[in-house]
Design a protein around this motif. Sequence first.
Motif, PDB file in Angstrom:
ATOM      1  N   MET A  72       0.844  -1.204   0.000  1.00 24.39           N
ATOM      2  CA  MET A  72       0.000   0.000   0.000  1.00 24.39           C
ATOM      3  C   MET A  72       0.879   1.255   0.000  1.00 24.39           C
ATOM      4  O   MET A  72       0.612   2.208  -0.743  1.00 24.39           O
ATOM      5  N   ALA A  73       1.929   1.233   0.826  1.00 22.17           N
ATOM      6  CA  ALA A  73       2.832   2.386   0.890  1.00 22.17           C
ATOM      7  C   ALA A  73       3.605   2.514  -0.427  1.00 22.17           C
ATOM      8  O   ALA A  73       3.827   3.622  -0.934  1.00 22.17           O
ATOM      9  N   GLU A  74       3.980   1.373  -0.991  1.00 22.95           N
ATOM     10  CA  GLU A  74       4.692   1.353  -2.269  1.00 22.95           C
ATOM     11  C   GLU A  74       3.801   1.967  -3.364  1.00 22.95           C
ATOM     12  O   GLU A  74       4.257   2.782  -4.173  1.00 22.95           O
ATOM     13  N   THR A  75       2.532   1.586  -3.366  1.00 23.14           N
ATOM     14  CA  THR A  75       1.582   2.127  -4.350  1.00 23.14           C
ATOM     15  C   THR A  75       1.449   3.645  -4.175  1.00 23.14           C
ATOM     16  O   THR A  75       1.409   4.390  -5.159  1.00 23.14           O
ATOM     17  N   ALA A  76       1.405   4.092  -2.924  1.00 23.70           N
ATOM     18  CA  ALA A  76       1.310   5.532  -2.653  1.00 23.70           C
ATOM     19  C   ALA A  76       2.522   6.265  -3.225  1.00 23.70           C
ATOM     20  O   ALA A  76       2.402   7.326  -3.843  1.00 23.70           O
ATOM     21  N   LYS A  77       3.700   5.676  -3.059  1.00 21.79           N
ATOM     22  CA  LYS A  77       4.932   6.297  -3.564  1.00 21.79           C
ATOM     23  C   LYS A  77       4.909   6.378  -5.092  1.00 21.79           C
ATOM     24  O   LYS A  77       5.276   7.389  -5.687  1.00 21.79           O
ATOM     25  N   ILE A  78       4.440   5.293  -5.711  1.00 23.77           N
ATOM     26  CA  ILE A  78       4.371   5.248  -7.181  1.00 23.77           C
ATOM     27  C   ILE A  78       3.397   6.316  -7.681  1.00 23.77           C
ATOM     28  O   ILE A  78       3.645   6.984  -8.675  1.00 23.77           O
ATOM     29  N   LEU A  79       2.289   6.479  -6.983  1.00 19.50           N
ATOM     30  CA  LEU A  79       1.264   7.430  -7.416  1.00 19.50           C
ATOM     31  C   LEU A  79       1.659   8.880  -7.155  1.00 19.50           C
ATOM     32  O   LEU A  79       1.158   9.781  -7.796  1.00 19.50           O
ATOM     33  N   ASN A  80       2.545   9.091  -6.197  1.00 17.76           N
ATOM     34  CA  ASN A  80       2.924  10.453  -5.828  1.00 17.76           C
ATOM     35  C   ASN A  80       4.417  10.492  -5.492  1.00 17.76           C
ATOM     36  O   ASN A  80       4.809  10.670  -4.336  1.00 17.76           O
ATOM     37  N   PRO A  81       5.268  10.326  -6.515  1.00 16.68           N
ATOM     38  CA  PRO A  81       6.697  10.102  -6.282  1.00 16.68           C
ATOM     39  C   PRO A  81       7.437  11.236  -5.577  1.00 16.68           C
ATOM     40  O   PRO A  81       8.487  11.003  -4.969  1.00 16.68           O
ATOM     41  N   LEU A  82       6.899  12.463  -5.641  1.00 16.85           N
ATOM     42  CA  LEU A  82       7.630  13.578  -5.020  1.00 16.85           C
ATOM     43  C   LEU A  82       7.358  13.693  -3.521  1.00 16.85           C
ATOM     44  O   LEU A  82       8.026  14.428  -2.813  1.00 16.85           O
TER      45      LEU A  82
END
Length: 322
Positions: A72-82
């Motif tokens: 879930m955290a990985e997906t969040a990072k992918i969706l909002n990389p900055l």
Amino acid sequence: MIEKGVTGRTDEWLIHEILRMKKEKNAVLLAHFYQIPQIQDIADYIGDSLFLARQASETTADIIVFAGVHFMAETAKILNPLVKVLLPDMHAGCSLADTCPPDEFRKFRARYPDHVVISYINSSAEIKAQSDVICTSSNAVDIVNSFPLDQKIIFAPDRNLGGYVNRVTGRNMVLWEGTCEVHDILTVESVIRLKRDNPDAKLIAHPECRAPILELADFVGSTSALLKYTISDPSDKFIVATETGILHQMKKNSPDKEFIIVSAEETCACNDCPYMKMNTLEKLYLCLRNEQPEIIMPEDLMEQAGKPIFKMLEISKKLHKV
Ligand code: 13P
Ligand code: SF4
């Protein structure tokens, strides 16, 4: 190990500090329904995987603290990389995601060259990078139905969710044989026993449960959908086949209704996801204070894994299932 100086602090002190730092650092706290109640109660957003992924992609915060599991955290990072994405415990994995190792999946896919790959969000970024589109438990049927009926499909990694979608859509997708250790352990025998003892109760189940349970269920859905069902359905008693964390919101929203959890063993009233429950108030406090552990991913992996996730968001937006 929790450092000295944090152990022994009261929940009130930890919550006060978490809320203070959250404001000071412009951080947003996203929490899944399977988190402990103390974390659910202080989250900015609480929901299922799809809802939380959307919040992660839309936030203007500088920091996302993800009270959930690694994928879930990985997906969040992918969706909002900055945005800086923090996970209170890096060991909070997912037994279902672990059933699908990337190298074995690559070989599996090679056996079906004319199939598209639809992967459940409960998978690693490496599996997502090998997929055409991602789905969650709340949009799996819609995502699959966005493909023509004659399109050959591989569905991974959850065989129970995949089997359920096959039955609902009348398809014959090739399934990867993965399961979630929390849901797959629930037995139809215990469900039948609970139904027999509570004939007035409705049975509701998460699609990661086995087929015989899903076939008996009055309603099957994601954690959010199950919660909504208990709020809107006139019944006052529900047998709930999923992880225990969701009961907190069900009881909060419908204090006069009764909820009976289906548990793995008759003597045990709990089926907690051991990974979701790794997050504690202490770890949340430390993670915000130290801005660690942080999700760091190679750029090319983020790009490859991002394509099927954005495709999912695009499809479900078109279908107005936002
Ligand atoms: P939901 O998307 O339904 O919340 O499911 C996530 C999950 O991990 C279920 O085990
Ligand atoms: Fe993974 Fe199952 Fe835990 Fe959900 S409940 S995070 S699928 S191990």
